[in-house]
Design a protein around this motif. Structure first.
Motif, mmCIF file in Angstrom:
data_model
loop_
_atom_site.group_PDB
_atom_site.id
_atom_site.type_symbol
_atom_site.label_atom_id
_atom_site.label_comp_id
_atom_site.label_asym_id
_atom_site.label_seq_id
_atom_site.Cartn_x
_atom_site.Cartn_y
_atom_site.Cartn_z
ATOM 1 N N GLU A 90 0.811 -1.219 0.000
ATOM 2 C CA GLU A 90 0.000 0.000 0.000
ATOM 3 C C GLU A 90 0.849 1.276 0.000
ATOM 4 N N PRO A 91 1.891 1.396 0.881
ATOM 5 C CA PRO A 91 2.740 2.597 0.779
ATOM 6 C C PRO A 91 3.419 2.722 -0.577
ATOM 7 N N LEU A 92 3.783 1.587 -1.185
ATOM 8 C CA LEU A 92 4.406 1.630 -2.500
ATOM 9 C C LEU A 92 3.439 2.179 -3.550
ATOM 10 N N ALA A 96 -5.083 8.764 -3.077
ATOM 11 C CA ALA A 96 -5.866 9.207 -1.925
ATOM 12 C C ALA A 96 -6.729 8.071 -1.376
ATOM 13 N N LEU A 97 -7.315 7.267 -2.260
ATOM 14 C CA LEU A 97 -8.120 6.127 -1.807
ATOM 15 C C LEU A 97 -7.260 5.109 -1.069
ATOM 16 N N ARG A 98 -6.049 4.906 -1.546
ATOM 17 C CA ARG A 98 -5.147 3.985 -0.866
ATOM 18 C C ARG A 98 -4.753 4.506 0.508
ATOM 19 N N VAL A 99 -4.581 5.816 0.612
ATOM 20 C CA VAL A 99 -4.285 6.407 1.918
ATOM 21 C C VAL A 99 -5.424 6.146 2.893
ATOM 22 N N ARG A 100 -6.646 6.264 2.412
ATOM 23 C CA ARG A 100 -7.802 6.018 3.291
ATOM 24 C C ARG A 100 -7.834 4.561 3.752
ATOM 25 N N VAL A 101 -7.494 3.626 2.858
ATOM 26 C CA VAL A 101 -7.453 2.212 3.244
ATOM 27 C C VAL A 101 -6.411 1.977 4.321
#
Length: 333
Positions: free
Chosen positions: A15-17, A54-59
């Motif tokens: 996810e961070p990647l 942004a969606l990945r940050v929310r996850v």
């Protein structure tokens, strides 16, 4: 294939990647659209990348909150249980769970270093030198396998096309031409002989091409002096001829049109035709020495558009290039 490999990564690395890559690509594409004026299509693509990041940050945020919040107790856990007979406990080594925060930090740091290296590389000049704006010229193309004509061996001090190309193809040449932002796209040196001399007169040539101008430097080892050549121009159209002195040597500026030849190589797109008049060229002829005992250098500049630099540019090029013409290893054979 790449997506499959990414899915194999642990959550706290994957996810961070994805967030990092999406943010970098999104910002870069938006920069191209808004600053470089690439249009609205790159702007939409960049916005999609940023939205995905942004969606990945929310996850990731939801996952972090779930890890910190204790799970609610079930009804089975609330019912009192009769204690069983105590048996001696067997100590087992505590298994250490991987630190999710350490993994995420490592992944972000690694890709930050890679991104920084790519950014720094993009800021460096193309030749990898200090940020002076000087670009590396194109390498001189030479035919090393071709045997040197006998005229060079029988002429003391004769230089070769490689020697002329090495002297002409310098980093300061674009600035002397008045086009400092350009870099040479082609450079070559040839060991020719003068026409109509039965290959007995050495005439090496070097050519350096830019987007705007083409520069050619040649040396002719004949008995014709610059003074005699100046007299010959008076019999023709010598309106643009001008005598001057360069590096303490007699010199002459003349103008003439290049020749344009068209060949049909079997493609069917064109046909062979007669020699046509090409663009106008300006030539500076400089004697080999101050006494003008025969032989000269010819520095010629032209462009397909017909534009020519000032005569002072040719003089500046000659004063910079001619003193550094030296015989190389092949010229001393």
């Amino acid at each position: 294939m790449l997506g499959f490999l990414v899915r194999l990564l642990p959550f706290w690395i994957r996810e961070p990647l994805v967030i990092l890559v999406g943010t970098v690509f999104g910002v870069r594409i938006l920069f191209m659209a808004l600053v470089d004026g690439e249009g609205w299509v790159p702007a939409v693509i960049g916005a999609v990348f940023l939205l995905g990041a942004a969606l990945r940050v929310r996850v990731v945020v939801h996952a972090l909150r779930a890890r910190r919040r204790p799970a609610p107790a079930t009804e089975a856990e609330l019912v009192p249980v009769t204690p069983a007979p105590v048996t001696p406990a067997v100590r087992r080594p505590v298994e250490k769970k991987p630190n999710a925060f350490a993994q995420a930090s490592f992944a972000i740091g690694l890709f930050a270093v890679i991104g920084g290296a790519l950014w720094i590389e993009g800021k460096l000049p193309e030749d990898g030198t200090a940020a002076t704006g000087a670009s590396r010229p194109a390498a001189c193309r030479l035919d090393e396998d071709e045997e040197l004509p006998g005229a060079y061996r029988s002429t003391p001090g004769a230089v070769t096309g490689a020697d002329l190309c090495r002297a002409l193809n310098g980093t300061e040449l674009p600035e002397l031409l008045g086009t400092p932002a350009e870099r040479s796209v082609y450079a070559s040196g040839t060991d020719n002989t003068a026409p109509l001399t039965d290959r007995k007169v050495a005439q090496p040539e070097a050519r350096v091409e830019f987007e705007t101008y083409t520069v050619e430097l040649s040396a002719t080892y004949n008995k014709l002096t610059v003074a005699q050549y100046a007299k010959l121009t008076t019999y023709g159209d010598g309106r643009d001829a001008r005598k001057l002195t360069v590096l303490g040597r007699p010199a002459l500026l003349t103008s003439d049109h290049m020749m344009k030849i068209q060949f049909d190589l079997g493609s069917g797109e064109g046909a062979s035709g007669p020699v046509e008049q090409g663009p106008l060229a300006r030539t500076l002829t400089v004697a080999f020495d101050g006494k003008d005992r025969g032989g000269s250098y010819d520095l010629t500049v032209w462009s397909e558009s017909g534009l020519l630099p000032d005569d002072s540019a040719l003089v500046d090029i000659a004063e910079a290039v001619l003193p550094r013409i030296t015989r190389g290893a092949r010229g001393q054979d």
